[in-house]
Design a protein around this motif. Structure first.
Motif, short mmCIF file in Angstrom:
data_model
loop_
_atom_site.label_atom_id
_atom_site.label_comp_id
_atom_site.label_asym_id
_atom_site.label_seq_id
_atom_site.Cartn_x
_atom_site.Cartn_y
_atom_site.Cartn_z
N ASP A 51 17.35 -29.39 5.71
CA ASP A 51 18.45 -29.61 6.77
C ASP A 51 19.57 -28.47 6.53
N MET A 52 20.24 -28.48 7.72
CA MET A 52 21.59 -27.80 7.83
C MET A 52 22.52 -28.39 8.22
N SER A 53 23.85 -28.23 7.57
CA SER A 53 24.99 -28.92 8.29
C SER A 53 26.13 -27.97 7.96
N TYR A 54 27.20 -28.38 8.80
CA TYR A 54 28.40 -27.54 8.80
C TYR A 54 29.65 -28.43 8.61
N ARG A 55 30.53 -27.96 7.80
CA ARG A 55 31.95 -28.45 7.78
C ARG A 55 33.06 -27.50 8.02
N GLN A 56 33.87 -28.04 8.95
CA GLN A 56 34.92 -27.11 9.54
C GLN A 56 36.00 -27.10 8.25
N VAL A 57 36.51 -25.99 8.10
CA VAL A 57 37.68 -25.89 7.05
C VAL A 57 38.88 -25.06 7.67
N GLY A 58 39.80 -25.61 7.89
CA GLY A 58 40.96 -24.69 8.55
C GLY A 58 40.90 -24.55 9.96
N ASP A 60 39.05 -22.11 12.89
CA ASP A 60 37.79 -21.98 13.54
C ASP A 60 36.68 -21.89 12.21
N GLY A 61 36.75 -21.45 11.24
CA GLY A 61 35.80 -21.51 10.21
C GLY A 61 35.45 -22.42 9.42
N GLY A 62 34.46 -22.17 8.64
CA GLY A 62 34.10 -23.38 7.59
C GLY A 62 32.87 -22.98 6.87
N LEU A 63 32.07 -24.02 6.40
CA LEU A 63 30.94 -23.90 5.43
C LEU A 63 29.74 -24.37 6.20
N LEU A 64 28.76 -23.32 6.20
CA LEU A 64 27.25 -23.72 6.38
C LEU A 64 26.48 -24.12 5.41
N TYR A 65 26.00 -25.23 5.17
CA TYR A 65 25.18 -25.73 4.06
C TYR A 65 23.54 -25.77 4.39
N LEU A 66 23.16 -25.14 3.47
CA LEU A 66 21.45 -25.10 3.71
C LEU A 66 20.86 -25.68 2.60
N HIS A 67 20.27 -27.13 3.18
CA HIS A 67 19.90 -28.10 2.35
C HIS A 67 18.42 -27.64 1.86
N THR A 68 17.94 -27.26 0.83
CA THR A 68 16.77 -26.98 0.50
C THR A 68 16.17 -27.86 -0.51
N ILE A 69 14.89 -27.55 -1.01
CA ILE A 69 14.26 -28.34 -2.00
C ILE A 69 14.74 -27.88 -3.27
N LYS A 70 15.26 -26.74 -3.50
CA LYS A 70 15.73 -26.53 -4.88
C LYS A 70 17.27 -26.31 -4.73
N GLY A 71 17.72 -27.16 -3.80
CA GLY A 71 19.42 -27.41 -3.95
C GLY A 71 19.85 -26.96 -2.65
N VAL A 72 21.56 -27.31 -2.52
CA VAL A 72 22.18 -26.92 -1.41
C VAL A 72 22.76 -25.32 -1.67
N TYR A 73 22.74 -24.40 -0.85
CA TYR A 73 23.32 -23.29 -0.71
C TYR A 73 24.38 -23.23 0.55
N ILE A 85 22.30 -23.82 13.95
CA ILE A 85 21.74 -25.31 13.40
C ILE A 85 20.82 -26.00 14.45
N GLU A 86 21.19 -25.90 15.77
CA GLU A 86 20.48 -26.64 16.86
C GLU A 86 18.91 -25.92 16.86
N ALA A 87 19.09 -24.46 16.85
CA ALA A 87 17.92 -23.71 17.04
C ALA A 87 17.01 -24.09 15.53
N PHE A 88 17.47 -24.04 14.67
CA PHE A 88 16.76 -24.63 13.25
C PHE A 88 16.26 -26.05 13.37
N LYS A 89 17.03 -26.93 14.24
CA LYS A 89 16.49 -28.33 14.27
C LYS A 89 15.36 -28.25 15.37
N VAL A 90 15.41 -27.31 16.48
CA VAL A 90 14.38 -27.45 17.29
C VAL A 90 13.22 -26.92 16.81
N LEU A 91 13.06 -25.90 15.91
CA LEU A 91 12.08 -25.25 15.03
C LEU A 91 11.33 -26.36 14.29
#
Length: 94
Positions: A51-58, A60-73, A85-91
């Motif tokens: 999965d991929m997720s996003y958390r806004q910080v401040g 306009d910006g924030g943190l993009l999380y890549l949830h993988t089988i080896k952990g979260v980046y 993220i939408e393009a990833f979910k469609v894929l």
């Protein structure tokens, strides 16, 4: 392997000298292909990205999380990666 989407991110490199600390922003890019996600130093097969997720910080910006089988980046972004993220979910749904 055609490019589906790309997302800029920032890596902050800190250099400490005898009397000061300097933060250097390095502008980088995350690329989404039909079979993998590629960053400057890592490559993830799409099958390993859960999965991929996003958390806004401040503002306009924030943190993009890549949830993988080896952990979260985590990647620092200067604006919302919603389209990426939408393009990833469609894929993943196909």
């Amino acid at each position: 392997m055609p490019l589906i989407a790309q997302q800029p991110y920032v890596k902050v490199k800190r250099e400490v000298h005898s009397i000061e600390q300097i933060d250097i922003e390095l502008n980088r890019m995350i690329y989404l292909y039909d079979d993998k996600v590629v960053t400057q130093h890592r490559e993830f097969p799409v099958t390993d990205v859960l999965d991929m997720s996003y958390r806004q910080v401040g503002g306009d910006g924030g943190l993009l999380y890549l949830h993988t089988i080896k952990g979260v980046y985590t990647y620092t972004v200067k604006f919302s990666p919603t389209k990426f993220i939408e393009a990833f979910k469609v894929l993943k749904d196909n």
